[in-house]
Design an enzyme around this catalytic site. Sequence first.
Site, short mmCIF file in Angstrom:
data_model
loop_
_atom_site.label_atom_id
_atom_site.label_comp_id
_atom_site.label_asym_id
_atom_site.label_seq_id
_atom_site.Cartn_x
_atom_site.Cartn_y
_atom_site.Cartn_z
N PRO A 87 0.82 -1.22 0.00
CA PRO A 87 0.00 0.00 0.00
C PRO A 87 0.85 1.26 0.00
O PRO A 87 1.84 1.38 0.74
CB PRO A 87 -0.82 -0.12 1.28
CG PRO A 87 -0.92 -1.59 1.52
CD PRO A 87 0.40 -2.16 1.06
N CYS A 88 0.42 2.23 -0.82
CA CYS A 88 1.19 3.47 -0.98
C CYS A 88 0.51 4.67 -0.33
O CYS A 88 1.04 5.77 -0.39
CB CYS A 88 1.43 3.75 -2.46
SG CYS A 88 -0.09 4.12 -3.39
N GLN A 89 -0.66 4.47 0.28
CA GLN A 89 -1.43 5.63 0.74
C GLN A 89 -0.63 6.53 1.69
O GLN A 89 -0.79 7.75 1.67
CB GLN A 89 -2.71 5.17 1.45
CG GLN A 89 -3.72 4.52 0.53
CD GLN A 89 -3.60 3.01 0.54
OE1 GLN A 89 -2.50 2.47 0.64
NE2 GLN A 89 -4.72 2.32 0.45
#
Length: 401
Positions: A87-89
């Site tokens: 995940p890059c959030q």
Amino acid sequence: MPRQVPVTVPASEARFAPHEVAGLFAGIGGLELGLHQSGHSPALFCEIERAARAVLESRFPSARIAPDVTTLESIPKSASLLTAGFPCQDLSQAGKTAGIGGRNSGLVSHVFRLLRGRQVPWVLLENVSFMLRLARGVALRYVLDELDALGYVWAYRVIDSRAFGLPQRRQRVYLLACLPGEGDPRDVLLADDVGAPELESHVGKANGFYWTEGIRGLGWAIDAIPTLKGGSTIGIASPPAIWMPDGRIVTPEIRDGERLQGFPPDWTKPALDVARRGMRWKLVGNAVSVDAAAWIGQKLCAPGTYDDAADVLLEPRAPWPDAAWSLISGERYSSKVSSWPVRRPRPPLAEFLQYPPAPLSARAAGGFLKRARSSSLRFPPGFLAAIEAHLESLAKEPTAA
């Protein structure tokens, strides 16, 4: 000149053999689909988002799909390549930039937990290029330190999806690691380089921009769209807008959104069984470009030979370059390769679109124009006038707005 490190390479039939792939944070399978197109086969998908799992279940009906990386106990023994577009959030400019310790991006620790249980020969990670700069690159440093501790050699590179003929300016970090004796990750990721193309004029072309912005940035992309995102500065997943050569301001249809990531049209349609229509844009925005993954898959089967003669040793705590490698723990070298390993023919964006685009709504266009007028940004000649003309045309057709 960097120290030349001997790398023991096994027999060619083992080096070039396709991999069985275990995909963590698989999303809608962009990495795995690209690898599959290059001859590799999926052994496992792990994905927590129900809508994404619906896509995987439909598109890879024979594959095992696990729902949660935090409860996954082990990697299949048959898997020789572990992938993780984690995940890059918490790492992206569009997100909250909480960093590697954030609730979402911190889940990458489970990749290393599983590798401590079984050291898979090859590992491929993907994330946003902003992780090189956020908090002076602490996220990337954490990932590389973990790989060093596990005894892997590695190379990473920022790669632009436009290199593969996709009219989307999408720069992502691809990090490939392997156990010593399995090969040289530099020969896969770094050996090919054609250099970035020269800057081109926007005149007469379809040009993409983020209608959700307008104060701090524009995301301007000439003859391409800016990066598709799973979220935005206004908190929703949505396509960017396009200023067409004929003056129209439009947004691409979801099937073209899928194609802009290298997926076949309607790849995400199975998500409609469990989620709202807007979820498809989130799934596409969070995905890995299929064509980039396919290129890596091809290079895994037929690597080149990397020349490191121009590379220099990275000083501790130095800013991260766009490409680097390490074959001995503690010795890290900067590479000067560009984000363009190849340059495949790319159709003009206006011709790439196969499905009728929708006019940007009056609310979206009006909000963007208001933000743009209050900002200090510089805009291409005629651009804001085109937005104004678009709003005027919508006012004449109330049902279209």
